[in-house]
Design a protein around this motif. Structure first.
Motif, PDB file in Angstrom:
ATOM      1  N   UNK A 618      -6.526   1.813  -5.803  1.00  0.00           N
ATOM      2  CA  UNK A 618      -7.957   1.619  -5.979  1.00  0.00           C
ATOM      3  C   UNK A 618      -8.205   0.222  -6.535  1.00  0.00           C
ATOM      4  N   UNK A 619      -9.244  -0.449  -6.001  1.00  0.00           N
ATOM      5  CA  UNK A 619      -9.587  -1.794  -6.468  1.00  0.00           C
ATOM      6  C   UNK A 619     -11.077  -1.864  -6.788  1.00  0.00           C
ATOM      7  N   UNK A 620     -11.400  -2.642  -7.810  1.00  0.00           N
ATOM      8  CA  UNK A 620     -12.776  -2.986  -8.142  1.00  0.00           C
ATOM      9  C   UNK A 620     -13.180  -4.147  -7.242  1.00  0.00           C
ATOM     10  N   UNK A 621     -14.158  -3.932  -6.381  1.00  0.00           N
ATOM     11  CA  UNK A 621     -14.514  -4.938  -5.372  1.00  0.00           C
ATOM     12  C   UNK A 621     -15.107  -6.187  -6.018  1.00  0.00           C
ATOM     13  N   UNK A 622     -15.975  -6.020  -6.988  1.00  0.00           N
ATOM     14  CA  UNK A 622     -16.614  -7.182  -7.613  1.00  0.00           C
ATOM     15  C   UNK A 622     -15.618  -8.017  -8.397  1.00  0.00           C
ATOM     16  N   UNK A 623     -14.716  -7.345  -9.124  1.00  0.00           N
ATOM     17  CA  UNK A 623     -13.747  -8.065  -9.953  1.00  0.00           C
ATOM     18  C   UNK A 623     -12.473  -8.416  -9.190  1.00  0.00           C
ATOM     19  N   UNK A 624     -12.315  -7.897  -8.005  1.00  0.00           N
ATOM     20  CA  UNK A 624     -11.117  -8.116  -7.188  1.00  0.00           C
ATOM     21  C   UNK A 624      -9.835  -7.821  -7.974  1.00  0.00           C
ATOM     22  N   UNK A 625      -9.771  -6.649  -8.543  1.00  0.00           N
ATOM     23  CA  UNK A 625      -8.586  -6.264  -9.310  1.00  0.00           C
ATOM     24  C   UNK A 625      -8.375  -4.751  -9.203  1.00  0.00           C
ATOM     25  N   UNK A 626      -7.146  -4.301  -9.455  1.00  0.00           N
ATOM     26  CA  UNK A 626      -6.884  -2.861  -9.413  1.00  0.00           C
ATOM     27  C   UNK A 626      -7.624  -2.132 -10.524  1.00  0.00           C
ATOM     28  N   UNK A 627      -7.994  -0.888 -10.258  1.00  0.00           N
ATOM     29  CA  UNK A 627      -8.558  -0.015 -11.284  1.00  0.00           C
ATOM     30  C   UNK A 627      -7.727   1.261 -11.318  1.00  0.00           C
ATOM     31  N   UNK A 628      -7.454   1.739 -12.519  1.00  0.00           N
ATOM     32  CA  UNK A 628      -6.605   2.904 -12.643  1.00  0.00           C
ATOM     33  C   UNK A 628      -5.191   2.599 -12.192  1.00  0.00           C
ATOM     34  N   UNK A 629      -4.378   3.641 -12.100  1.00  0.00           N
ATOM     35  CA  UNK A 629      -3.001   3.508 -11.646  1.00  0.00           C
ATOM     36  C   UNK A 629      -2.876   4.061 -10.222  1.00  0.00           C
ATOM     37  N   UNK A 630      -1.958   3.485  -9.430  1.00  0.00           N
ATOM     38  CA  UNK A 630      -1.745   4.060  -8.089  1.00  0.00           C
ATOM     39  C   UNK A 630      -1.393   5.543  -8.201  1.00  0.00           C
ATOM     40  N   UNK A 631      -1.950   6.337  -7.312  1.00  0.00           N
ATOM     41  CA  UNK A 631      -1.727   7.778  -7.328  1.00  0.00           C
ATOM     42  C   UNK A 631      -0.590   8.101  -6.368  1.00  0.00           C
ATOM     43  N   UNK A 632       0.566   8.475  -6.908  1.00  0.00           N
ATOM     44  CA  UNK A 632       1.697   8.823  -6.061  1.00  0.00           C
ATOM     45  C   UNK A 632       1.506  10.181  -5.417  1.00  0.00           C
ATOM     46  N   UNK A 633       1.697  10.239  -4.102  1.00  0.00           N
ATOM     47  CA  UNK A 633       1.436  11.476  -3.368  1.00  0.00           C
ATOM     48  C   UNK A 633       2.686  12.078  -2.754  1.00  0.00           C
ATOM     49  N   UNK A 634       3.832  11.436  -2.943  1.00  0.00           N
ATOM     50  CA  UNK A 634       5.079  12.016  -2.459  1.00  0.00           C
ATOM     51  C   UNK A 634       5.336  11.867  -0.978  1.00  0.00           C
ATOM     52  N   UNK A 635       4.600  11.030  -0.286  1.00  0.00           N
ATOM     53  CA  UNK A 635       4.825  10.824   1.137  1.00  0.00           C
ATOM     54  C   UNK A 635       3.852   9.796   1.674  1.00  0.00           C
ATOM     55  N   UNK A 636       4.067   9.350   2.904  1.00  0.00           N
ATOM     56  CA  UNK A 636       3.214   8.337   3.507  1.00  0.00           C
ATOM     57  C   UNK A 636       1.768   8.822   3.555  1.00  0.00           C
ATOM     58  N   UNK A 637       0.858   7.960   3.117  1.00  0.00           N
ATOM     59  CA  UNK A 637      -0.568   8.284   3.133  1.00  0.00           C
ATOM     60  C   UNK A 637      -1.109   7.976   4.525  1.00  0.00           C
ATOM     61  N   UNK A 638      -1.683   8.979   5.183  1.00  0.00           N
ATOM     62  CA  UNK A 638      -2.153   8.802   6.557  1.00  0.00           C
ATOM     63  C   UNK A 638      -3.665   8.914   6.685  1.00  0.00           C
ATOM     64  N   UNK A 639      -4.362   8.813   5.566  1.00  0.00           N
ATOM     65  CA  UNK A 639      -5.817   8.801   5.617  1.00  0.00           C
ATOM     66  C   UNK A 639      -6.418   8.824   4.230  1.00  0.00           C
ATOM     67  N   UNK A 640      -7.553   8.107   4.052  1.00  0.00           N
ATOM     68  CA  UNK A 640      -8.315   8.132   2.801  1.00  0.00           C
ATOM     69  C   UNK A 640      -9.796   8.137   3.164  1.00  0.00           C
ATOM     70  N   UNK A 641     -10.625   8.800   2.337  1.00  0.00           N
ATOM     71  CA  UNK A 641     -12.060   8.853   2.608  1.00  0.00           C
ATOM     72  C   UNK A 641     -12.803   9.226   1.334  1.00  0.00           C
TER      73      UNK A 641
END
Length: 668
Positions: A618-641
């Protein structure tokens, strides 16, 4: 060749395993011996195919067909078990380097050897086509040079991973080896026997020059050259040049058949040693390594003998696999046995293994299960439904509130026309558009098809062609479908053609991303991003440059001001749509990760991205930086919405959709 590791099976079906021969994207290959002592190459399917029922069905069908081919120029498939926990097949062991290895190490072939190669390939294709098969992936790594001639391997096997017909993956990357595909394959058409002849011509060019006739630049550039450019035939001996020129005709009907090729060659001089001395030295060295293995002596550079163990028995004591790789590097230089390394890499170099992603740091709000793998997630405008492309060539819909599947799947067609490459809801949520065999529209409530829209195959030919992506403009007025080298636009209400954007050559990675008012459309173009004026069909402003790898995904924020792009260079970039300038520094992920899917929150403040590496960023668009920590899902991510309220983020890995509280993620 590598010793068996502690986790490697000591028995696969009736075959005792002896060593590992190669591994890569499609799986790994082990040297084995049968109950009668015969040596075989046992090919174990990669884990990510194991749970794909569609793959198992294709694998079963292709193995059955492939076993019908048993000519002198093929390494025959002799056994297989598609129903095993890890599907496998066994083919005849044939010592000999793949053509690409032989050319890389021993140099290009001269005229006599090249004509011998052409005759052997033509004879092999006669046998393959006589059995009712089309190879589809004839390339230097699928041709073995042996003491008595050559063998063509893997006819029909790679197709099990592709599905029916030549496809484009969800990221827009062509499945297979672009530099050796025919123009009809590059256009997404179903290949026939003439496609194999085109590939034969490309293999001949490689054998004599060390490069393919179109292999310059990125995959989209190569595909464009395959479709439009004359082949580069410089450096070919004269008799070989004319054969290659005939095989590489753009029109399939203009190419000779394999039988006609044999007539043109007119027979080759018999030879006890058909290849240059350096190639035969490679064959002898490879056979010698196997002999030492079978007799218990260590191959050169290996400090301990390899002794295969029985089922359940611990492996022999000795240095670790890591130490073997460091100490025994010389052994790794031996060419693939029976095409093992060629099959394992299946169309390219073996991919580096990635470390397992971290487990989820928090619990999702809900989990939705699927009976097939899923990709390309979409919320309906009211947030009540989630749609995803199923691995069985369907669209699956889920009731978000009930946390369960909603109604019957949508099936795009039958056979090779069933492929679904992209989906999009219209502004009302009552219609779902699918890209595949053109663009089709479906009534979400009844699951019935309401329209079929034709995407021209090229800008100069109005015949129906495949669609690789689909999208509505945010205001609901326009619908776009991306074809091979153009984007066709329709009025979303009347479905009448409303424009066409010429992408200037084959661009199968094209996407359909409208700005908020529908005035502009954004799509990748190799390492760049281009913005087009929808009304005129012309490019608006200069290309957006900055990525060093091919662009995978593009997306415009809901307010139409910001463009996000992700590329194979493991970066995500933000752009000001009005000025065309980059916004801030690139957003980076680790080098083992490629972001393939992007999603803006409805307010445009947060950007989500996922792909390889097994985590959502997740990234903050205005600040151009990550927000929070990456969420590990245990496998290749094949979609986000994101849902329409911007409170929930949906992710999908394999057969699992998870719903996350966005506020909790950004505070993690």
């Amino acid at each position: 060749m590598r010793p068996l590791g502690a986790s490697d099976p000591r028995q696969v079906g009736p075959y005792r395993t002896l060593a590992e021969l190669g591994r890569g994207g499609m799986g790994r290959v082990l040297l084995g011996s049968g109950p009668d002592g015969r040596l075989v190459a046992v090919k174990l399917v990669a884990e990510h195919y194991v749970d794909d029922d569609g793959f198992r069905a294709r694998f079963r069908r292709e193995v059955r067909a492939s076993r019908q081919v048993a000519g002198a120029y093929t390494a025959a498939v002799i056994d297989a078990d598609p129903e095993a926990p890890t599907p496998w097949l066994a083919s005849v062991y044939v010592p000999g380097p793949a053509l690409h290895t032989a050319v890389a190490r021993a140099g290009a072939l001269g005229a006599e050897a090249a004509l011998r190669l052409a005759a052997g390939l033509a004879a092999a294709l006669v046998e393959v086509h006589r059995s009712g098969l089309v190879h589809r992936d004839l390339k230097p790594s699928n041709v073995l040079l042996t003491d008595d001639g050559l063998r063509v391997i893997d006819f029909g096997i790679a197709r099990a991973a592709e599905g029916d017909g030549t496809q484009v993956t969800r990221t827009g990357a062509l499945v297979g080896t672009a530099g050796y595909m025919s123009p009809e394959q590059a256009r997404g058409e179903r290949p026939g026997p003439a496609s194999d002849v085109f590939s034969l011509g490309s293999v001949l060019v490689y054998a004599c020059t060390g490069h393919g006739p179109f292999a310059v630049g990125s995959t989209p550039v190569i595909l464009h050259n395959v479709l439009t450019a004359a082949p580069e035939l410089g450096g070919l001996p004269e008799p070989v040049r004319e054969l290659a020129r005939a095989c590489l005709a753009k029109d399939p009907a203009a190419r000779p058949t394999p039988g006609q090729l044999l007539d043109r060659i007119g027979g080759v001089v018999p030879a006890a040693r058909p290849w240059p001395p350096a190639v035969h030295a490679m064959i002898a060295a490879q056979q010698g390594e196997v002999d030492r293995l079978l007799h218990g002596a260590p191959p050169p550079g290996m400090p301990y003998p390899v002794a295969p163990t029985a089922v359940g028995q611990a492996p022999p004591a000795g240095p670790s696999r890591r130490r073997f790789l460091a100490a025994g590097g010389a052994a790794l230089g031996v060419a693939a046995v029976a095409g093992a390394a060629a099959w394992a890499t299946s169309g390219g170099e073996a991919k580096a293994h990635k470390s397992a992603p971290a487990k989820p740091a928090m619990r999702p709000l809900a989990t939705l299960a699927s009976d097939v793998p899923l990709s390309d997630l979409r919320f309906s405008p009211d947030g009540g439904l989630l749609a995803a492309i199923g691995g069985d060539e369907t669209v699956r819909l889920f009731d978000v509130a009930a946390r369960q599947p909603s109604g019957d799947p949508i099936k795009g067609g039958t056979g090779y026309r069933a492929r679904i490459a992209g989906i999009a809801f219209d502004q009302t949520g009552g219609t779902l558009a699918t890209a595949g065999d053109g663009v089709k529209l479906w009534d979400v409530k009844t699951r019935r098809q309401t329209a079929a829209l034709t995407v021209p195959i090229t800008r100069n030919v109005n015949a129906p062609g495949p669609a690789h992506a689909v999208g509505y403009s945010p205001d609901g007025r326009l619908l776009g479908g991306a074809g091979t080298d153009l984007i066709q636009i329709w009025d979303a209400h009347t479905r009448a053609p409303a424009g066409r954007i010429d992408l200037g050559g084959a661009n199968i990675g094209s996407k359909v991303a409208f700005t908020g008012d529908g005035r502009l459309l954004v799509t990748p173009d190799h390492n760049a991003v281009k913005v087009y004026d929808v009304a005129s069909g012309r490019q608006s402003g200069p290309s957006l440059l900055g990525h060093t790898g091919a662009v995978i995904a593009v997306l415009v924020s809901p307010d139409g001001r910001t463009l996000a792009s992700a590329a194979y260079d493991s970066t995500v970039r933000l752009w000001d749509v009005t000025t065309g300038r980059a916004v801030g520094s690139p957003l980076t992920v680790d080098s083992s990760t490629m972001v393939e899917f992007l999603a803006f929150s409805p307010d445009g403040r947060t950007l989500a991205g996922g792909g390889t590496g097994g985590a959502v960023h997740l990234w903050d668009v205005a600040a151009q930086r990550p927000v929070g920590k990456p969420v590990g899902l245990g496998g290749e991510v094949t979609g986000v919405a994101f849902d329409s309220g911007g409170r929930t983020l949906a992710t999908v890995t394999k057969r699992t959709i998870q719903l996350w509280d966005l506020a909790a993620l950004t505070k993690a």
